[in-house]
Write a protein that holds these residues in place. Sequence first.
Motif, PDB file in Angstrom:
ATOM      1  N   GLY A  43      61.132  33.610  23.942  1.00 50.93           N
ATOM      2  CA  GLY A  43      61.484  32.720  24.938  1.00 50.93           C
ATOM      3  C   GLY A  43      60.495  33.075  26.360  1.00 50.93           C
ATOM      4  O   GLY A  43      60.927  32.697  27.396  1.00 50.93           O
ATOM      5  N   CYS A  44      59.639  34.072  26.132  1.00 51.30           N
ATOM      6  CA  CYS A  44      58.908  34.486  27.268  1.00 51.30           C
ATOM      7  C   CYS A  44      57.484  34.309  26.892  1.00 51.30           C
ATOM      8  O   CYS A  44      56.813  34.261  25.660  1.00 51.30           O
ATOM      9  N   ILE A  45      56.641  33.928  28.039  1.00 47.10           N
ATOM     10  CA  ILE A  45      55.339  33.795  27.760  1.00 47.10           C
ATOM     11  C   ILE A  45      54.518  34.825  28.194  1.00 47.10           C
ATOM     12  O   ILE A  45      53.236  34.879  27.938  1.00 47.10           O
ATOM     13  N   HIS A  46      55.145  35.984  28.209  1.00 48.52           N
ATOM     14  CA  HIS A  46      54.461  37.366  28.404  1.00 48.52           C
ATOM     15  C   HIS A  46      54.467  38.289  27.112  1.00 48.52           C
ATOM     16  O   HIS A  46      55.628  37.899  26.481  1.00 48.52           O
ATOM     17  N   ASP A  47      53.527  39.005  26.873  1.00 46.41           N
ATOM     18  CA  ASP A  47      53.685  40.183  26.001  1.00 46.41           C
ATOM     19  C   ASP A  47      54.284  41.285  26.081  1.00 46.41           C
ATOM     20  O   ASP A  47      54.462  41.570  27.381  1.00 46.41           O
ATOM     21  N   VAL A  48      54.494  42.011  25.309  1.00 41.90           N
ATOM     22  CA  VAL A  48      55.251  43.496  25.468  1.00 41.90           C
ATOM     23  C   VAL A  48      54.206  44.394  26.588  1.00 41.90           C
ATOM     24  O   VAL A  48      54.829  45.024  27.310  1.00 41.90           O
ATOM     25  N   PRO A  49      53.117  44.331  26.525  1.00 37.96           N
ATOM     26  CA  PRO A  49      52.171  45.358  27.258  1.00 37.96           C
ATOM     27  C   PRO A  49      52.217  44.657  28.691  1.00 37.96           C
ATOM     28  O   PRO A  49      52.420  45.721  29.843  1.00 37.96           O
ATOM     29  N   TRP A  50      52.523  43.562  29.045  1.00 41.47           N
ATOM     30  CA  TRP A  50      52.917  43.187  30.361  1.00 41.47           C
ATOM     31  C   TRP A  50      54.385  43.499  30.778  1.00 41.47           C
ATOM     32  O   TRP A  50      54.546  44.107  31.860  1.00 41.47           O
ATOM     33  N   LEU A  51      55.275  43.400  29.864  1.00 41.92           N
ATOM     34  CA  LEU A  51      56.396  43.821  30.384  1.00 41.92           C
ATOM     35  C   LEU A  51      56.637  45.230  30.567  1.00 41.92           C
ATOM     36  O   LEU A  51      56.989  45.979  31.749  1.00 41.92           O
ATOM     37  N   VAL A  52      55.832  46.427  29.834  1.00 44.10           N
ATOM     38  CA  VAL A  52      56.014  47.749  30.173  1.00 44.10           C
ATOM     39  C   VAL A  52      55.222  48.136  31.295  1.00 44.10           C
ATOM     40  O   VAL A  52      55.546  48.990  32.050  1.00 44.10           O
ATOM     41  N   ALA A  53      53.998  47.408  31.658  1.00 44.59           N
ATOM     42  CA  ALA A  53      53.229  47.460  32.844  1.00 44.59           C
ATOM     43  C   ALA A  53      54.201  47.030  34.162  1.00 44.59           C
ATOM     44  O   ALA A  53      54.203  47.893  35.066  1.00 44.59           O
ATOM     45  N   GLN A  54      55.004  45.972  33.992  1.00 44.81           N
ATOM     46  CA  GLN A  54      55.605  45.774  35.342  1.00 44.81           C
ATOM     47  C   GLN A  54      56.820  46.694  35.325  1.00 44.81           C
ATOM     48  O   GLN A  54      57.085  47.053  36.659  1.00 44.81           O
ATOM     49  N   LEU A  55      57.528  47.034  34.254  1.00 46.84           N
ATOM     50  CA  LEU A  55      58.693  47.808  34.558  1.00 46.84           C
ATOM     51  C   LEU A  55      58.087  49.188  34.839  1.00 46.84           C
ATOM     52  O   LEU A  55      59.103  49.974  35.814  1.00 46.84           O
ATOM     53  N   GLY A  56      57.104  49.762  34.230  1.00 47.83           N
ATOM     54  CA  GLY A  56      56.525  51.067  34.810  1.00 47.83           C
ATOM     55  C   GLY A  56      56.072  51.050  36.155  1.00 47.83           C
ATOM     56  O   GLY A  56      56.523  52.272  36.959  1.00 47.83           O
ATOM     57  N   GLY A  57      55.663  50.031  36.634  1.00 47.83           N
ATOM     58  CA  GLY A  57      55.330  49.730  38.182  1.00 47.83           C
ATOM     59  C   GLY A  57      56.536  49.989  39.047  1.00 47.83           C
ATOM     60  O   GLY A  57      56.538  50.530  39.959  1.00 47.83           O
ATOM     61  N   ALA A  58      57.466  49.108  38.478  1.00 47.00           N
ATOM     62  CA  ALA A  58      58.801  49.312  39.387  1.00 47.00           C
ATOM     63  C   ALA A  58      59.338  50.476  39.298  1.00 47.00           C
ATOM     64  O   ALA A  58      59.772  50.914  40.422  1.00 47.00           O
ATOM     65  N   LEU A  59      59.338  51.200  38.199  1.00 46.51           N
ATOM     66  CA  LEU A  59      59.895  52.702  38.101  1.00 46.51           C
ATOM     67  C   LEU A  59      59.122  53.657  39.036  1.00 46.51           C
ATOM     68  O   LEU A  59      59.781  54.456  39.816  1.00 46.51           O
ATOM     69  N   GLY A  60      57.741  53.495  38.987  1.00 45.58           N
ATOM     70  CA  GLY A  60      57.334  54.189  39.809  1.00 45.58           C
ATOM     71  C   GLY A  60      57.088  54.117  41.309  1.00 45.58           C
ATOM     72  O   GLY A  60      57.324  54.915  42.147  1.00 45.58           O
TER      73      GLY A  60
END
Length: 252
Positions: A43-60
């Motif tokens: 249901g998502c147009i993004h891949d897993v590397p996109w997700l971990v980069a987004q979440l990692g950036g938010a956590l950072g």
Amino acid sequence: MHITYSTEPAPIPGRRNEDYVIAGPDWIAVLDGATAPAGVDSGCIHDVPWLVAQLGGALGHGLATRPGAALVGILADGIRAVMAAHEDTCDLTNVDSPSSTVAAVRRRGELVDYLVLCDSPIALVGANGALTMIDDDRTDHLPGGRPYSLELVQSLRNQPGGFWVASTKPEAAYALRGSVSAETLSGILMVTDGVTRLIEWYGHTWEQLMETVAKAGPGQLIAQVRSAELDHGPMNGGRRHDDATAACPGSP
């Protein structure tokens, strides 16, 4: 805090690393994105590397700008930020929306805070040499035993009585967490499941992993994984290779 880490994608042509590491002067977060089964619509147009980069950036961002905030709150806000980044383009109600494990460590004065969500464990080594595992092993105890069916995993992901991952529910942030005195620690090791297969598949112990890191650094653990994969192949129906990350916050 002295931090060393190594991360590598699975040795597959064209493979992008779905693990992610982000670190600051006194904190580090390690993420392991979940690879969707073939043919599953996320249901998502993004891949897993996109997700971990987004979440990692938010956590950072949270760890860098809110040094006194609880790790649970920083992670929950990070999940919300990622949701906001793609809620207009993707179906966040889909149970197979991209997801990730999270492990985080932060030095806060005389304390070391930790958080573990899903199967990226943290090993704490005491000054007396005793080993304490922070391991969210709920994925090992789903009903029926392995191999789990796709339908079972879908029904229990981010559900009470099942298991929790960072995806589309901020309440998943209420993971294993705590604090220990920095003076009581002599070492910390954070790994993704691409490294824990050394233990689960190939007969190593956590003590051996800590000894390897102390002598040769975290990259040597990944070298040992790759050698074992080539020599012995996969076990328990697993993939032959996986992305692998090892990090040592506070290592000498």
